[in-house]
Scaffold this motif. Structure first.
Motif, mmCIF file in Angstrom:
data_model
loop_
_atom_site.group_PDB
_atom_site.id
_atom_site.type_symbol
_atom_site.label_atom_id
_atom_site.label_comp_id
_atom_site.label_asym_id
_atom_site.label_seq_id
_atom_site.Cartn_x
_atom_site.Cartn_y
_atom_site.Cartn_z
ATOM 1 N N LYS A 80 34.912 41.384 48.734
ATOM 2 C CA LYS A 80 34.682 40.205 47.909
ATOM 3 C C LYS A 80 33.961 40.352 46.810
ATOM 4 C CE LYS A 80 35.419 36.969 51.839
ATOM 5 N NZ LYS A 80 34.537 36.088 52.653
ATOM 6 N N ARG A 81 32.873 41.334 47.038
ATOM 7 C CA ARG A 81 31.958 41.538 45.692
ATOM 8 C C ARG A 81 32.523 42.173 44.898
ATOM 9 N NH1 ARG A 81 29.742 46.384 44.812
ATOM 10 N NH2 ARG A 81 30.007 47.164 47.020
ATOM 11 N N LEU A 82 33.525 43.321 44.855
ATOM 12 C CA LEU A 82 34.107 43.890 44.076
ATOM 13 C C LEU A 82 35.286 43.138 43.210
ATOM 14 C CD1 LEU A 82 34.837 47.669 45.471
ATOM 15 C CD2 LEU A 82 33.792 47.017 43.522
ATOM 16 N N VAL A 83 35.880 42.223 44.127
ATOM 17 C CA VAL A 83 36.611 41.217 43.543
ATOM 18 C C VAL A 83 36.039 40.251 42.638
ATOM 19 C CG1 VAL A 83 38.525 39.445 44.130
ATOM 20 C CG2 VAL A 83 38.379 41.639 45.319
ATOM 21 N N ALA A 84 34.744 39.901 42.977
ATOM 22 C CA ALA A 84 34.233 38.925 41.841
ATOM 23 C C ALA A 84 33.549 39.564 40.802
ATOM 24 C CB ALA A 84 32.986 38.263 42.882
ATOM 25 N N GLU A 85 33.114 41.191 40.864
ATOM 26 C CA GLU A 85 32.780 41.740 39.868
ATOM 27 C C GLU A 85 33.961 42.021 38.767
ATOM 28 O OE1 GLU A 85 30.951 45.081 41.279
ATOM 29 O OE2 GLU A 85 29.012 44.012 41.990
ATOM 30 N N GLY A 86 35.157 42.115 39.506
ATOM 31 C CA GLY A 86 36.289 42.398 38.861
ATOM 32 C C GLY A 86 36.429 43.983 38.473
ATOM 33 N N SER A 87 35.692 44.778 39.178
ATOM 34 C CA SER A 87 35.716 46.285 38.747
ATOM 35 C C SER A 87 36.059 46.882 40.133
ATOM 36 C CB SER A 87 34.323 46.518 38.287
ATOM 37 O OG SER A 87 33.140 46.137 39.159
ATOM 38 N N ALA A 88 37.170 46.995 40.460
ATOM 39 C CA ALA A 88 37.389 48.033 41.494
ATOM 40 C C ALA A 88 37.725 49.436 40.968
ATOM 41 C CB ALA A 88 38.616 47.305 42.135
ATOM 42 N N ALA A 89 36.717 50.147 40.514
ATOM 43 C CA ALA A 89 36.910 51.415 39.823
ATOM 44 C C ALA A 89 38.143 51.997 40.361
ATOM 45 C CB ALA A 89 35.750 52.111 40.115
#
Length: 89
Positions: A80-89
């Motif tokens: 959820k955190r990565l999706v919210a940040e929009g950065s799934a390196a």
């Protein structure tokens, strides 16, 4: 005539492959489990499952899985955190 059959077969294979990729995973904000399997995590992060496995193996990705009897489980909160940040390196 034979070309039409081959084209139909290729289209059917592509459709089946696409359907497999778009498995019925609930939206991440409605996920009620604390951890999910690799396929589900990869779906939400818009990555191939093998990418997540590589992150786990090399320990260099934005997420770290939990290993349960040799299987990988990914924390829903981290996804959820990565999706919210929009950065799934």
């Amino acid at each position: 005539m034979q070309t039409a059959n081959i084209n139909e077969l290729q289209h059917a294979i592509k459709s089946a492959t696409a359907a497999k990729r778009l498995q019925n995973f609930p939206p991440i904000d409605q996920e009620n489990r604390s951890h999910v399997e690799t396929a589900c995590a990869a779906f939400h992060l818009m990555r191939q499952a093998q990418t997540l496995r590589a992150w786990a193996c090399h320990e260099n990705g934005p997420l770290r899985p939990v290993r349960i009897n040799g299987r990988l489980a990914w924390k829903v909160d981290d996804i959820k955190r990565l999706v919210a940040e929009g950065s799934a390196a």
